[in-house]
Design a protein around this motif. Sequence first.
Motif, PDB file in Angstrom:
ATOM      1  N   LEU A 174       0.834  -1.207   0.000  1.00 54.92           N
ATOM      2  CA  LEU A 174       0.000   0.000   0.000  1.00 54.92           C
ATOM      3  C   LEU A 174       0.869   1.257   0.000  1.00 54.92           C
ATOM      4  CD1 LEU A 174      -2.810  -1.108   2.479  1.00 54.92           C
ATOM      5  CD2 LEU A 174      -3.146  -0.499   0.077  1.00 54.92           C
ATOM      6  N   ASP A 175       1.910   1.246   0.793  1.00 54.90           N
ATOM      7  CA  ASP A 175       2.811   2.395   0.846  1.00 54.90           C
ATOM      8  C   ASP A 175       3.478   2.636  -0.510  1.00 54.90           C
ATOM      9  OD1 ASP A 175       4.354   4.438   2.460  1.00 54.90           O
ATOM     10  OD2 ASP A 175       6.023   3.197   1.746  1.00 54.90           O
ATOM     11  N   LYS A 176       3.887   1.561  -1.169  1.00 54.13           N
ATOM     12  CA  LYS A 176       4.526   1.662  -2.486  1.00 54.13           C
ATOM     13  C   LYS A 176       3.550   2.195  -3.527  1.00 54.13           C
ATOM     14  CE  LYS A 176       6.518  -1.250  -6.121  1.00 54.13           C
ATOM     15  NZ  LYS A 176       6.858  -2.659  -6.504  1.00 54.13           N
ATOM     16  N   PHE A 455      -6.021  -6.723   4.308  1.00 55.58           N
ATOM     17  CA  PHE A 455      -5.883  -5.667   3.305  1.00 55.58           C
ATOM     18  C   PHE A 455      -6.875  -4.530   3.582  1.00 55.58           C
ATOM     19  CE2 PHE A 455      -7.061  -3.596  -0.645  1.00 55.58           C
ATOM     20  CZ  PHE A 455      -5.828  -3.285  -1.203  1.00 55.58           C
ATOM     21  N   LEU A 456      -8.139  -4.863   3.788  1.00 53.28           N
ATOM     22  CA  LEU A 456      -9.160  -3.837   4.002  1.00 53.28           C
ATOM     23  C   LEU A 456      -8.930  -3.087   5.313  1.00 53.28           C
ATOM     24  CD1 LEU A 456     -12.362  -5.701   2.752  1.00 53.28           C
ATOM     25  CD2 LEU A 456     -11.095  -3.882   1.589  1.00 53.28           C
ATOM     26  N   HIS A 457      -8.446  -3.769   6.322  1.00 59.89           N
ATOM     27  CA  HIS A 457      -8.128  -3.128   7.610  1.00 59.89           C
ATOM     28  C   HIS A 457      -7.172  -1.963   7.391  1.00 59.89           C
ATOM     29  CE1 HIS A 457      -6.836  -2.678  11.824  1.00 59.89           C
ATOM     30  NE2 HIS A 457      -5.596  -2.762  11.381  1.00 59.89           N
ATOM     31  N   ASN A 462      -5.972   4.020   6.457  1.00 55.49           N
ATOM     32  CA  ASN A 462      -4.888   4.888   6.006  1.00 55.49           C
ATOM     33  C   ASN A 462      -4.960   5.393   4.570  1.00 55.49           C
ATOM     34  OD1 ASN A 462      -3.141   4.590   8.476  1.00 55.49           O
ATOM     35  ND2 ASN A 462      -3.289   2.449   7.868  1.00 55.49           N
ATOM     36  N   TYR A 463      -5.886   4.884   3.753  1.00 52.99           N
ATOM     37  CA  TYR A 463      -5.813   5.212   2.328  1.00 52.99           C
ATOM     38  C   TYR A 463      -7.180   5.527   1.739  1.00 52.99           C
ATOM     39  CZ  TYR A 463      -1.082   3.368   2.669  1.00 52.99           C
ATOM     40  OH  TYR A 463       0.228   3.161   3.034  1.00 52.99           O
ATOM     41  N   ARG A 464      -7.128   6.123   0.555  1.00 53.81           N
ATOM     42  CA  ARG A 464      -8.305   6.321  -0.287  1.00 53.81           C
ATOM     43  C   ARG A 464      -7.877   6.050  -1.723  1.00 53.81           C
ATOM     44  NH1 ARG A 464      -7.564  11.305  -2.674  1.00 53.81           N
ATOM     45  NH2 ARG A 464      -6.008  12.648  -1.662  1.00 53.81           N
ATOM     46  N   SER A 495      -6.556  11.465   7.455  1.00 51.18           N
ATOM     47  CA  SER A 495      -6.819  11.025   8.844  1.00 51.18           C
ATOM     48  C   SER A 495      -6.254   9.634   9.090  1.00 51.18           C
ATOM     49  CB  SER A 495      -8.318  11.030   9.127  1.00 51.18           C
ATOM     50  OG  SER A 495      -8.997  10.178   8.190  1.00 51.18           O
ATOM     51  N   SER A 496      -5.046   9.365   8.555  1.00 51.20           N
ATOM     52  CA  SER A 496      -4.431   8.055   8.742  1.00 51.20           C
ATOM     53  C   SER A 496      -4.292   7.754  10.218  1.00 51.20           C
ATOM     54  CB  SER A 496      -3.052   8.022   8.071  1.00 51.20           C
ATOM     55  OG  SER A 496      -3.182   8.180   6.685  1.00 51.20           O
ATOM     56  N   SER A 497      -4.636   6.489  10.585  1.00 52.79           N
ATOM     57  CA  SER A 497      -4.645   6.100  11.992  1.00 52.79           C
ATOM     58  C   SER A 497      -3.341   5.475  12.444  1.00 52.79           C
ATOM     59  CB  SER A 497      -5.798   5.129  12.262  1.00 52.79           C
ATOM     60  OG  SER A 497      -7.026   5.709  11.915  1.00 52.79           O
ATOM     61  N   VAL A 498      -2.642   4.837  11.533  1.00 48.42           N
ATOM     62  CA  VAL A 498      -1.395   4.172  11.903  1.00 48.42           C
ATOM     63  C   VAL A 498      -0.348   4.512  10.859  1.00 48.42           C
ATOM     64  CG1 VAL A 498      -2.449   2.283  13.148  1.00 48.42           C
ATOM     65  CG2 VAL A 498      -2.102   2.030  10.717  1.00 48.42           C
TER      66      VAL A 498
END
Length: 498
Positions: A174-176, A455-457, A462-464, A495-498
Amino acid sequence: MEFTMSSINIWVALVCIFATSTFLKRVLKRANSWIYETKLGQKKHSLPPGDLGWPLIGNMWSFLGAFKSPHPDSFMNSFVTRFGRTGIYKAFMFGNPSVIVTSPETCKRVLTDDDGFQPGWPISTVELIGKKSFVSISYEDHKRLRRLTAAPVNGHEALSVYLEYIEENVITALDKWAKIEQIEFLTEPRRLTFRIIMYIFLSSESPHIMEALEREYTALNYGVRAMAINIPGFAYHRALKARKNLVAILQSIVDERRNKSKLGDNSGTKKKDMMDQLLSVEDENGKKLEDEEIIDLLVMYLNAGHESSGHTMMWATILLQEHPEFLEKAKAEQEWIIKKRPPTQKGLNLKEIREMDYLNKVIDETLRIVTFSLTVFREAKKDVNISGYTIPKGWKVLVWFRSVHLDPEIYSNPKEFNPSRWDNFTPKAGSFLPFGGGSRLCPGNDLAKLEIAIFLHHFLLNYRVERLNPQCPLMYLPHSRPTDNCLARLRKSSSSSV
């Protein structure tokens, strides 16, 4: 106005041509019935309603026409319109006289009656996936293999081990993706789940071996979806060559690990991967799996172990973003999971996964509305009576999941994405079949849902995602997907949580 002799002759010729073509059309439309039903004697009168279509192609022309159009359900709707809602129809599909079952009752009966039905997958599928895999083995062999492989695939201990690796790879991926201008939001999750399933099975193999397996598997996977034309230049021909190469690579791995085991080389305290467990597992009589069984199981899991997960990840994410009220509810649940976590805990655990009640409804609703697997194939081992109709011995049976999952009498507004429909709702047997049913229920279903939930967690927290072609048309064969593989931008949410 006077008619000349020549004009009369033309009219006579046209009438003859029309009459001949009409006669030939009627003959051709009845040809399959004469070939396959006449030999049944009196049993032909108790066949389900339907038709066997044209010679050789049967009903495949109308099937392909429907599923290559924006209206795939028009294929089965035509049977319902012509013959009523019987839940069971005769047809000629994939080169065989067949019966299609479309109601919860008929689907449940076919999937659970192991005395009456056996696997009936097309020969091309069996050749590519393997004669010793779950797609073709007998009921007794299937029970034995399920018993021996259940713990390594879906057992609590195995899932706990896999969870950490899955989460690590999801976070990295996801970060990549968020740093890239645009991605194919279907292709990338499929690659992610392929890496995960490869690691689970063959964690200790070199990157070179992993790359070779991925390359050959990709060619094989295209062939599973293609027409079985074994001529150079066609996908099925390339897939057969790819299977041969896959088998050679996997056989060399099996040989090497068996040799290491004989020499007592366990590489220190290295955790066992799936290959190690399949090599060591034995039944109550001390019998171990044969090399061919292990290899065909691996090929089957490589095929089935990532496709459905990757597609479901993409669709669940897109569908949630199209329905903000459901997205916020799913996100709130994940924030609650994080909030109540002990400060010393790093990452998810199985207990938290099982507490994701609403996310599980999101996953089930996605599996229902998308229906990744259109059908499964069975074959009648004997004459079987269902709902007052006879399925003759040797006829194929197609369990048509799509008709069940989109039945308005079971699910109101069935094409509407609504996870809340699962609140206090337990579907009756045979009406929710994302992983099949009966003794041949997909053996990797728990692993697949674990991947999707992890994945969904992390995505929700953290993403959109923004689709670049939101009006992109869909294709339905071999699976439902946007024709652009969901071209999109992935960005970190504010509003990323982690």
